[in-house]
Design a protein around this motif. Structure first.
Motif, PDB file in Angstrom:
ATOM      1  N   VAL A 112       8.226 -18.170  18.857  1.00  0.00           N
ATOM      2  CA  VAL A 112       7.513 -19.112  19.716  1.00  0.00           C
ATOM      3  C   VAL A 112       7.771 -18.777  21.182  1.00  0.00           C
ATOM      4  O   VAL A 112       8.930 -18.751  21.628  1.00  0.00           O
ATOM      5  CB  VAL A 112       7.962 -20.561  19.432  1.00  0.00           C
ATOM      6  N   ASP A 113       6.711 -18.532  21.910  1.00  0.00           N
ATOM      7  CA  ASP A 113       6.823 -18.294  23.348  1.00  0.00           C
ATOM      8  C   ASP A 113       6.732 -19.652  24.040  1.00  0.00           C
ATOM      9  O   ASP A 113       5.650 -20.155  24.306  1.00  0.00           O
ATOM     10  CB  ASP A 113       5.701 -17.371  23.832  1.00  0.00           C
ATOM     11  N   GLY A 114       7.866 -20.250  24.290  1.00  0.00           N
ATOM     12  CA  GLY A 114       7.886 -21.576  24.886  1.00  0.00           C
ATOM     13  C   GLY A 114       9.258 -21.918  25.412  1.00  0.00           C
ATOM     14  O   GLY A 114      10.126 -21.062  25.548  1.00  0.00           O
ATOM     15  N   TRP A 115       9.454 -23.189  25.704  1.00  0.00           N
ATOM     16  CA  TRP A 115      10.738 -23.636  26.246  1.00  0.00           C
ATOM     17  C   TRP A 115      11.216 -24.891  25.521  1.00  0.00           C
ATOM     18  O   TRP A 115      10.419 -25.659  24.971  1.00  0.00           O
ATOM     19  CB  TRP A 115      10.638 -23.902  27.748  1.00  0.00           C
ATOM     20  N   MET A 221       9.689 -27.502  20.806  1.00  0.00           N
ATOM     21  CA  MET A 221       9.477 -26.556  21.887  1.00  0.00           C
ATOM     22  C   MET A 221       8.093 -26.789  22.471  1.00  0.00           C
ATOM     23  O   MET A 221       7.171 -27.204  21.761  1.00  0.00           O
ATOM     24  CB  MET A 221       9.618 -25.111  21.400  1.00  0.00           C
ATOM     25  N   TYR A 222       7.963 -26.507  23.771  1.00  0.00           N
ATOM     26  CA  TYR A 222       6.700 -26.700  24.479  1.00  0.00           C
ATOM     27  C   TYR A 222       6.164 -25.363  24.993  1.00  0.00           C
ATOM     28  O   TYR A 222       6.937 -24.432  25.271  1.00  0.00           O
ATOM     29  CB  TYR A 222       6.880 -27.640  25.669  1.00  0.00           C
ATOM     30  N   ARG A 223       4.839 -25.294  25.151  1.00  0.00           N
ATOM     31  CA  ARG A 223       4.227 -24.159  25.810  1.00  0.00           C
ATOM     32  C   ARG A 223       4.594 -24.191  27.290  1.00  0.00           C
ATOM     33  O   ARG A 223       4.884 -25.249  27.851  1.00  0.00           O
ATOM     34  CB  ARG A 223       2.696 -24.201  25.674  1.00  0.00           C
ATOM     35  N   HIS A 224       4.557 -23.038  27.930  1.00  0.00           N
ATOM     36  CA  HIS A 224       4.868 -22.973  29.349  1.00  0.00           C
ATOM     37  C   HIS A 224       3.726 -23.579  30.174  1.00  0.00           C
ATOM     38  O   HIS A 224       2.547 -23.406  29.851  1.00  0.00           O
ATOM     39  CB  HIS A 224       5.092 -21.525  29.780  1.00  0.00           C
ATOM     40  N   ALA A 231       4.536 -26.753  21.304  1.00  0.00           N
ATOM     41  CA  ALA A 231       4.397 -25.427  20.693  1.00  0.00           C
ATOM     42  C   ALA A 231       4.868 -25.412  19.253  1.00  0.00           C
ATOM     43  O   ALA A 231       4.259 -24.774  18.402  1.00  0.00           O
ATOM     44  CB  ALA A 231       5.184 -24.395  21.509  1.00  0.00           C
TER      45      ALA A 231
END
Length: 349
Positions: A112-115, A221-224, A231
């Motif tokens: 996952v590309d997120g934070w 997790m959230y998307r940027h 996310a």
């Protein structure tokens, strides 16, 4: 299994590569890059990347108890069931139950590309640090995640044997009372009063569904960037088929009605200043899930009571660990608030 600085490493990288190739995963014959991300006593997570494949591996450490392997399979079944749904999740890629590969059961999931809000202890990342309208979206997305999860057809996804939804609420008090007796090291004022109330105040309705079991900002997790977009829901160790409204209660049990002040924190790790009110979150969940929330007080009592027992286990084994020792007063506060709410809530029964 460890480097000189004690950072965990993959036990047999060549064995992992051979297994991945046998599964027909993309990138066969290309170098596998790997990086340790995080871990603890129950799980380790590694980032894996090769041509055409970017994923994460979740595996118990060698020191984890044997039954943790069953837990990994359980987690796998849950995220696999979410493939093809609108629930934000990590894609289920492959699972391995053969201990000859890495010594433990493990699975691969999409990276996952997120934070993570767990990295927001020093403040929300931009633009959520200053844009309060955007910050409100983080809370609504958190609620939307479990609203969508509650609507997944768990029977159609083959999860009939994952949990025992029949009698779910009837079992809660007996199960967690027995658990506390096994670890008990002190009295918890309010425990008996809240337990007695829970036995006699069942929910107004009960529609079984998939529940996460430990739903909070720490486990998403959230998307940027803005707007806020969930996310993935992560860390399914306590997932089951039960009552999804308990996930909602897990979120709102300590959520303030007034978030306009400068001390809007929950769980000690995120700033809720400017977030939606508790009532707004309940309204959003009801509208999105189609479930009524008139009996939310029952679920909040159960959430506080159960969470107190779960954290008490950590406190009882704290030793010299300051993080676990800090659970001591939190447990007492949770149990007090569970009993206090039970005392003032009746539903006319």
């Amino acid at each position: 299994m460890s480097t000189t600085d004690e950072t965990p490493t993959i036990a047999d990288l060549d064995g992992l590569v051979a297994w991945m190739d046998a599964q027909g995963l993309p990138g066969a014959g290309t170098p596998l890059e790997h990086r340790y991300i995080s871990g603890g006593s129950q799980n380790e997570i590694y980032e894996l990347q090769r041509e055409g494949l970017h994923c994460a591996m979740r595996i118990p450490p060698t020191t984890a108890p044997p039954d943790r392997d069953k837990g990994i399979v359980r987690e796998w079944r849950l995220i696999e069931a979410l493939n093809g749904t609108d629930v934000p999740h990590t894609e289920a890629i492959a699972v391995c139950t053969d201990p000859s590969v890495l010594g433990r059961t493990f699975y691969l999931m999409g990276f996952v590309d997120g934070w993570s809000p767990m990295n927001a202890r020093d403040g929300w990342p931009a633009p959520f640090d200053t844009d309060l309208d955007a910050r409100r979206g983080l809370a609504f997305e958190l609620i939307e995640g479990i609203a969508r999860l509650s609507k997944v057809d768990w029977r159609a996804k083959g999860l009939e044997d994952l949990g025992r939804p029949e009698g779910f609420h009837e079992r809660q008090v007996d199960r967690w009372t027995a658990f506390l007796e096994r670890i008990k090291g002190r009295e918890l004022p309010g425990f008996d009063e809240a337990a007695a109330w829970l036995r006699t105040h069942q929910p107004l309705d009960f529609i079984p569904g998939i529940m996460h079991g430990d739903y909070q900002f720490a486990n998403v997790m959230y998307r940027h960037g803005a707007p806020a977009r969930l996310a993935a829901i992560v860390d399914w160790e306590m997932g089951t088929v039960g009552d999804p409204k308990l996930d909602l209660a897990w979120v709102v049990q300590s959520w303030p009605e007034d978030t306009s002040g400068g001390d809007g924190t929950v769980g000690g790790y995120v700033d809720l200043t400017g977030m939606p009110s508790r009532a707004e979150l309940l309204e959003r969940y009801s509208a999105s899930s189609g479930r009524q929330v008139d009996d939310i007080d029952y679920y909040v009592v159960l959430a506080r009571w159960k969470l107190a027992v779960v954290l008490e286990q950590g406190y009882q084994r704290a030793g010299d660990d300051p993080k676990l020792s800090a659970f001591g007063p939190i447990v007492l506060d949770l149990m007090h608030r569970a009993a206090e709410l039970a005392e003032t809530t009746d539903y006319g029964r």
